[in-house]
Design an enzyme around this catalytic site. Structure first.
Site, short mmCIF file in Angstrom:
data_model
loop_
_atom_site.label_atom_id
_atom_site.label_comp_id
_atom_site.label_asym_id
_atom_site.label_seq_id
_atom_site.Cartn_x
_atom_site.Cartn_y
_atom_site.Cartn_z
N MET A 30 0.84 -1.23 0.30
CA MET A 30 -0.12 -0.09 0.43
C MET A 30 1.28 1.58 0.25
O MET A 30 0.48 2.01 0.08
CB MET A 30 -0.92 -0.01 1.43
CG MET A 30 -1.35 -1.34 1.37
SD MET A 30 -3.25 -1.07 1.80
CE MET A 30 -2.81 -1.02 3.45
N LEU A 33 6.68 3.17 1.21
CA LEU A 33 7.69 1.53 1.39
C LEU A 33 8.59 1.95 2.17
O LEU A 33 9.22 3.37 2.70
CB LEU A 33 8.04 1.04 0.76
CG LEU A 33 7.25 1.73 -1.29
CD1 LEU A 33 7.91 1.30 -2.32
CD2 LEU A 33 6.10 0.08 -0.93
N HIS A 37 9.97 -3.43 2.93
CA HIS A 37 9.03 -4.02 1.62
C HIS A 37 10.32 -4.09 0.36
O HIS A 37 10.68 -5.09 -0.28
CB HIS A 37 8.60 -2.99 0.90
CG HIS A 37 7.50 -2.64 2.25
ND1 HIS A 37 6.82 -1.63 2.72
CD2 HIS A 37 6.26 -3.45 2.22
CE1 HIS A 37 5.58 -1.13 3.13
NE2 HIS A 37 5.23 -2.18 2.73
O1 PAF Z 1 0.42 -5.78 3.79
C1 PAF Z 1 -0.30 -4.63 3.45
O2 PAF Z 1 0.17 -3.55 2.73
C2 PAF Z 1 -1.46 -4.91 2.45
O3 PAF Z 1 -2.89 -5.54 2.75
C3 PAF Z 1 -2.09 -5.79 1.05
C4 PAF Z 1 -1.80 -7.22 1.16
C5 PAF Z 1 -1.12 -4.82 -0.01
C6 PAF Z 1 -3.14 -5.73 0.24
O4 PAF Z 1 -4.07 -4.31 0.67
#
Ligand code: PAF
Length: 282
Positions: A30, A33, A37
């Site tokens: 989402m 970052l 990530h």
């Molecule tokens: O973990 C996240 O950032 C969110 O829940 C995801 C998996 C991208 C789904 O929107």
């Protein structure tokens, strides 16, 4: 690195990649970052020919409008970080592109997994997560998809979904990355005030103590001790702290089940809700 916002265009390019025999790794996010990530992206780069990252703040997984509005967004910085790890394709869709026919139905029995811990306090959250991840999987059609263990219950739910729907996608868990003082990396950390950020490591410190004390006192007492410890600082308010089975999340009643136990917690620090977990015997 190429950025797409139109589903059809990304699908076309990925089909070409696949037709030439390239494997595809996928990291859904989402945005906002952080190194957590990036470590998932680096794993994907190592084990796949092509790596795709999506950035989409999925409205249907937020059960509070305010939380959705306050969710940190920083696309330029995200793109800079993605470039630094040599991500191949970035997908930054609008809601229309993800849900062209409106929000789809997803018939999935999540059972207990959706009723406990996060599921109990954020009704509808995991349904929203499962729906968006399924939509994104349909678009990207990856060989492997990467999810961090910080969102442990989310990871279990995605694994469950993949197995229930017989999807041919390998789910790869990534470790929780932590700041130097132990605070689990999270996009939400950006919303902490300086004072809150200073005390935030206490959550992980307490989880480590739970791990160290496991087996020394009854499960229920240890759990109560940990909740009292965190709440002893008035900036914190524990929403839940549970010691559960790692596979199906049932609360463990005695240390006979200790080898498969994980402690999961959600804590409000001011108005920021943080989650963390620790495996007790790994
Ligand atoms: O973990 C996240 O950032 C969110 O829940 C995801 C998996 C991208 C789904 O929107």
């Amino acid at each position: 690195m190429k950025t797409f916002s139109i589903t059809k265009e990304l699908v076309r390019v990925l089909k070409k990649e696949r037709d030439t025999g390239r494997s595809v790794g996928f990291v859904p996010t989402m945005g906002a970052l952080h190194e957590g990530h990036l470590s998932l992206l680096e794993e994907s780069k190592k084990h796949n020919d092509i790596t795709v990252c999506s950035i989409f703040v999925n409205p249907i997984q937020f059960n509070q409008k305010q939380d959705l509005e306050k969710y940190p967004r920083n696309l330029n910085e995200d793109l800079r970080l993605l470039l630094s790890v040599d991500c191949n394709y970035v997908f930054v869709p609008t809601e229309e592109e993800v849900y062209p026919g409106g929000i789809p139905e997803l018939n999935l029995n999540l059972g207990r997994l959706d009723r406990v811990l996060e599921g109990k306090f954020r009704p509808g959250h995991f349904k929203g997560v499962a729906i968006v991840v399924k939509q994104l999987f349909d678009i990207v059609n990856p060989d492997k998809a990467y999810f961090g263990k910080k969102d442990y219950q989310q990871l279990l739910i995605i694994q469950h979904m993949v197995s229930e729907l017989n999807l041919r996608i390998q789910i790869i868990p990534g470790p929780t990355l932590r700041e130097h003082d132990g605070l689990a990396m999270s996009s939400r950390n950006l919303r902490l005030t300086i004072g809150e950020r200073e005390v935030a490591p206490m959550i992980y410190e307490t989880l480590c103590k739970v791990r160290d004390k496991a087996g020394e006192m009854p499960v229920k007492e240890l759990k109560q001790w940990a909740i009292r410890k965190i709440n002893s600082n008035s900036l914190f308010q524990v929403e839940y702290l549970e010691i559960v089975d790692k596979d199906d999340l049932h609360p463990i009643g005695s240390w006979k089940e200790k080898n498969n136990a994980i402690t999961c917690t959600a804590v409000f620090l001011g108005d920021v809700r943080l989650i963390d977990n620790i495996e007790l015997f790994s």
